[in-house]
Design a protein around this motif. Structure first.
Motif, short mmCIF file in Angstrom:
data_model
loop_
_atom_site.label_atom_id
_atom_site.label_comp_id
_atom_site.label_asym_id
_atom_site.label_seq_id
_atom_site.Cartn_x
_atom_site.Cartn_y
_atom_site.Cartn_z
N HIS A 107 46.22 51.23 37.93
CA HIS A 107 45.58 50.92 39.03
C HIS A 107 44.27 51.10 38.87
O HIS A 107 43.35 50.03 39.38
CB HIS A 107 46.11 51.59 40.16
CG HIS A 107 47.51 51.23 40.69
ND1 HIS A 107 48.58 51.83 40.04
CD2 HIS A 107 48.09 50.34 41.53
CE1 HIS A 107 49.91 51.33 40.79
NE2 HIS A 107 49.51 50.36 41.63
N ARG A 166 51.57 48.59 46.54
CA ARG A 166 50.37 47.83 45.71
C ARG A 166 50.63 47.94 44.45
O ARG A 166 50.62 49.05 43.72
CB ARG A 166 48.67 47.99 46.04
CG ARG A 166 48.67 47.74 47.42
CD ARG A 166 46.87 47.82 47.87
NE ARG A 166 46.63 48.93 47.28
CZ ARG A 166 45.51 49.34 47.35
NH1 ARG A 166 44.44 48.56 47.76
NH2 ARG A 166 44.92 50.63 46.87
N ASP A 218 47.47 43.78 42.70
CA ASP A 218 46.87 43.82 44.01
C ASP A 218 45.56 44.71 44.10
O ASP A 218 44.79 44.32 45.15
CB ASP A 218 47.82 44.21 44.88
CG ASP A 218 49.25 43.86 44.87
OD1 ASP A 218 49.30 42.46 44.92
OD2 ASP A 218 50.35 44.45 45.03
N CYS A 219 44.93 45.25 42.93
CA CYS A 219 43.80 46.05 43.06
C CYS A 219 42.75 45.39 42.59
O CYS A 219 41.62 45.98 42.39
CB CYS A 219 44.04 47.45 42.17
SG CYS A 219 45.27 48.51 43.09
N ARG A 249 43.15 39.09 36.66
CA ARG A 249 44.42 38.78 37.67
C ARG A 249 45.53 37.99 36.68
O ARG A 249 46.78 38.02 36.93
CB ARG A 249 43.89 37.82 38.80
CG ARG A 249 43.10 38.68 39.96
CD ARG A 249 42.61 37.79 40.98
NE ARG A 249 43.35 37.88 42.20
CZ ARG A 249 43.99 38.87 42.74
NH1 ARG A 249 44.32 39.72 42.03
NH2 ARG A 249 44.60 38.76 43.87
N GLN A 281 49.26 38.81 36.14
CA GLN A 281 50.46 38.02 36.48
C GLN A 281 51.19 37.54 35.19
O GLN A 281 52.62 37.49 35.55
CB GLN A 281 49.83 36.97 37.25
CG GLN A 281 49.34 37.02 38.72
CD GLN A 281 48.54 35.97 38.96
OE1 GLN A 281 47.86 35.01 38.33
NE2 GLN A 281 48.49 35.82 40.55
#
Length: 184
Positions: free
Chosen positions: A133, A163, A167-168, A177, A181
């Motif tokens: 995170h 989260r 999401d961070c 991202r 993903q």
């Protein structure tokens, strides 16, 4: 300002009350932590040789390893780990580890050595955030890759607010991202 000397109270005044140090501040400046903050390898080496515990914590629960990891002092981190520093000690406030700090700051070599010394990539802080995170929050692509390679299930760990590391990630880091993903 009142001081206690030999059990008696003294009512002396400091010439400049804004420069009065607390006992915690004095302990910090005399302890191993200030040397670790500044990357002073020779001083840290000397203190350890004199018997300073590599896992000694300051009043906030930070170890020398926390400070060296945050500030990017690889040689100090390596020395502390060789001398028995525990990479999984959590601070009193926030419950962060040295790995959390190194990941957030983007110190790849320090993250690598912490993992070599068995730092827990799934250790959560008081917000439920794991090092992944923290790396994702600050756009640390290479560290994110390393952490995922080390512990693939980390991408699915949710913090206390639900989260995921994905999401961070800020919108400024589309490649990060995409990476997160693709690993879900």
């Amino acid at each position: 300002m009142d001081h206690i000397h030999d059990g008696n109270v003294c009512h002396c005044q400091s010439a400049n009350p804004s420069v009065v140090e607390t006992m915690d501040e004095l302990d910090f400046t005399r302890g191993i932590w200030i040397s670790a903050v500044n990357g002073l390898l020779d001083e840290v080496t000397q203190m350890l040789a004199e018997g300073t515990d590599p896992n000694a914590t300051d009043s906030f629960g930070y170890t020398a390893l926390h400070y060296a990891a945050r500030n990017g002092h690889y040689a100090v981190c390596e020395l502390l780990l060789q001398r028995g520093a525990n990479p999984d000690i959590k601070t009193k406030s926030g419950g962060i580890t040295s790995l959390h700090r190194a990941c957030y700051q983007g110190h790849l070599k320090i993250v690598q050595i912490l993992l070599e010394y068995k730092a827990d990539p799934l250790a959560s802080d008081s917000d439920g955030k794991i090092p992944l995170h923290k790396a994702a929050e600050n756009g640390q692509v290479e560290i994110v890759k390393l952490l995922i390679d080390q512990e693939g299930k980390a991408v699915s760990v949710a913090d206390n607010k639900g989260r995921l590391p994905l999401d961070c990630v800020s919108s400024n880091h589309p490649e990060l991202r995409e990476l997160l993903q693709s690993r879900r």
